[in-house]
Design an enzyme around this catalytic site. Structure first.
Site, PDB file in Angstrom:
ATOM      1  N   ARG A  12      81.975 -45.311 111.260  1.00 56.06           N
ATOM      2  CA  ARG A  12      81.566 -45.902 110.338  1.00 56.06           C
ATOM      3  C   ARG A  12      80.334 -47.243 110.553  1.00 56.06           C
ATOM      4  O   ARG A  12      79.329 -47.184 109.678  1.00 56.06           O
ATOM      5  CB  ARG A  12      82.818 -46.789 109.598  1.00 56.06           C
ATOM      6  CG  ARG A  12      82.336 -47.550 108.363  1.00 56.06           C
ATOM      7  CD  ARG A  12      83.778 -48.165 107.543  1.00 56.06           C
ATOM      8  NE  ARG A  12      83.651 -49.117 106.848  1.00 56.06           N
ATOM      9  CZ  ARG A  12      83.439 -48.850 105.504  1.00 56.06           C
ATOM     10  NH1 ARG A  12      83.289 -47.578 104.935  1.00 56.06           N
ATOM     11  NH2 ARG A  12      83.188 -50.041 104.845  1.00 56.06           N
ATOM     12  N   LEU A  28      78.210 -50.300 100.429  1.00 57.89           N
ATOM     13  CA  LEU A  28      78.973 -49.225 100.905  1.00 57.89           C
ATOM     14  C   LEU A  28      80.354 -49.587 100.549  1.00 57.89           C
ATOM     15  O   LEU A  28      80.769 -50.746 100.988  1.00 57.89           O
ATOM     16  CB  LEU A  28      78.774 -49.024 102.409  1.00 57.89           C
ATOM     17  CG  LEU A  28      80.037 -48.276 103.217  1.00 57.89           C
ATOM     18  CD1 LEU A  28      80.233 -46.792 102.577  1.00 57.89           C
ATOM     19  CD2 LEU A  28      79.593 -48.104 104.635  1.00 57.89           C
ATOM     20  N   SER A  29      81.314 -48.998  99.736  1.00 57.73           N
ATOM     21  CA  SER A  29      82.769 -49.314  99.698  1.00 57.73           C
ATOM     22  C   SER A  29      83.414 -49.667 100.543  1.00 57.73           C
ATOM     23  O   SER A  29      83.563 -49.097 101.722  1.00 57.73           O
ATOM     24  CB  SER A  29      83.215 -48.358  98.647  1.00 57.73           C
ATOM     25  OG  SER A  29      82.570 -48.173  97.237  1.00 57.73           O
ATOM     26  N   GLN A  30      84.498 -50.484 100.526  1.00 57.00           N
ATOM     27  CA  GLN A  30      85.304 -50.602 101.383  1.00 57.00           C
ATOM     28  C   GLN A  30      86.350 -49.335 101.709  1.00 57.00           C
ATOM     29  O   GLN A  30      86.370 -48.376 101.088  1.00 57.00           O
ATOM     30  CB  GLN A  30      86.474 -51.863 101.201  1.00 57.00           C
ATOM     31  CG  GLN A  30      87.207 -51.674  99.650  1.00 57.00           C
ATOM     32  CD  GLN A  30      86.578 -52.020  98.477  1.00 57.00           C
ATOM     33  OE1 GLN A  30      85.591 -51.879  98.477  1.00 57.00           O
ATOM     34  NE2 GLN A  30      87.298 -52.486  97.649  1.00 57.00           N
ATOM     35  N   PHE A  61      82.135 -51.327  91.563  1.00 56.62           N
ATOM     36  CA  PHE A  61      80.953 -50.513  91.930  1.00 56.62           C
ATOM     37  C   PHE A  61      79.790 -51.122  91.490  1.00 56.62           C
ATOM     38  O   PHE A  61      79.602 -51.612  90.555  1.00 56.62           O
ATOM     39  CB  PHE A  61      81.168 -49.125  91.771  1.00 56.62           C
ATOM     40  CG  PHE A  61      82.172 -48.105  92.479  1.00 56.62           C
ATOM     41  CD1 PHE A  61      81.481 -47.549  93.556  1.00 56.62           C
ATOM     42  CD2 PHE A  61      83.356 -48.202  92.088  1.00 56.62           C
ATOM     43  CE1 PHE A  61      82.393 -46.824  94.589  1.00 56.62           C
ATOM     44  CE2 PHE A  61      84.301 -47.664  93.218  1.00 56.62           C
ATOM     45  CZ  PHE A  61      83.747 -46.828  94.297  1.00 56.62           C
TER      46      PHE A  61
END
Ligand code: SAH
Length: 208
Positions: free
Chosen positions: A32, A58-60, A199
């Site tokens: 990541r 970038l999402s969790q 988002f």
């Protein structure tokens, strides 16, 4: 890029309810930290969204894993992703499926993603600089579609590009957004609301 941190991340996802072993294995294998700027490499393993430039995020890890799991992917699947962004989600999909088609409207982010995905030697990916509201007609239909930006309303063209039996995950809304799982059954679409999410918007129109 420590394997210890990658393993910890997998353990945390398991404790948060992610069960699909192929998804967990892909999270373990894809570093990541490689997809974020150096200033964020430590924080990227926390359960938080990470800025990736150009006002995007970038999402969790939990949401990325949850959306991937909901698609119930097969190794033979052809998948459409809208919102390449950092390329992290694209890389996970590439580990799990036959071919990934990913659309991004910001050229700069797309270039960065191309560079990263090449370095990781993931070759089953095609990227396109375009407005994702229209999907990717020439490559349709898809076994699965994942949209990683919030659409104000359901993008009809994406629904039309799903195969019969195909699944799509997409956050819908503005201020309040709900992650939805859509399954196509013939000309009918079954909609399941999964959970509230946050988002960046799926922007319509002009490219950047
Ligand atoms: N999946 C990405 C998430 C990036 S955030 C990752 O793993 O990093 C959402 C992305 O959607 C942003 O890069 C944004 O530029 C892109 N986006 C927003 N509207 C879009 C549109 N209409 N078409 C294609 N991409 C879009």
């Amino acid at each position: 890029m420590s394997k210890i941190e990658q393993r910890r991340l997998v353990q945390r996802l398991q404790s948060q309810g992610i069960k699909n072993t192929a998804v967990l294995q892909a999270v373990y294998e894809i570093p990541r930290a490689f997809f974020v700027e150096e200033a964020f490499t430590r924080r990227c393993y926390e359960n938080m969204a990470i800025p990736i430039g150009e006002g995007q995020t970038l999402s969790q890890p939990y949401i990325v894993a949850k959306m991937t799991e909901l698609l119930e992917l097969q190794t033979t699947d052809r998948v459409l992703e809208i919102g390449t962004g950092s390329g992290y989600q694209t890389a996970l999909l590439a580990k799990l499926c036959h071919q990934i088609y990913s659309v991004e409207r910001i050229k700069k982010l797309q270039w960065q993603a191309i560079h990263r995905l090449k370095k990781l030697e993931l070759h089953n990916i095609q990227l396109r600089h375009a407005d994702g509201w229209g999907g990717w007609v020439a490559k349709a239909p898809f076994d699965a579609i994942i949209v990683t930006a919030a659409a104000e309303n359901m993008p009809i063209e994406l629904l039309q590009q799903l195969k019969d039996g195909g699944r799509m995950v997409i956050p819908i809304g503005n201020e309040t957004q709900v992650l939805q799982l859509i399954t196509r059954i013939g000309e009918k679409y079954h909609v399941e609301k999964i959970e509230d999410v946050k988002f960046v918007p799926l922007v319509a129109g002009e490219l950047q």
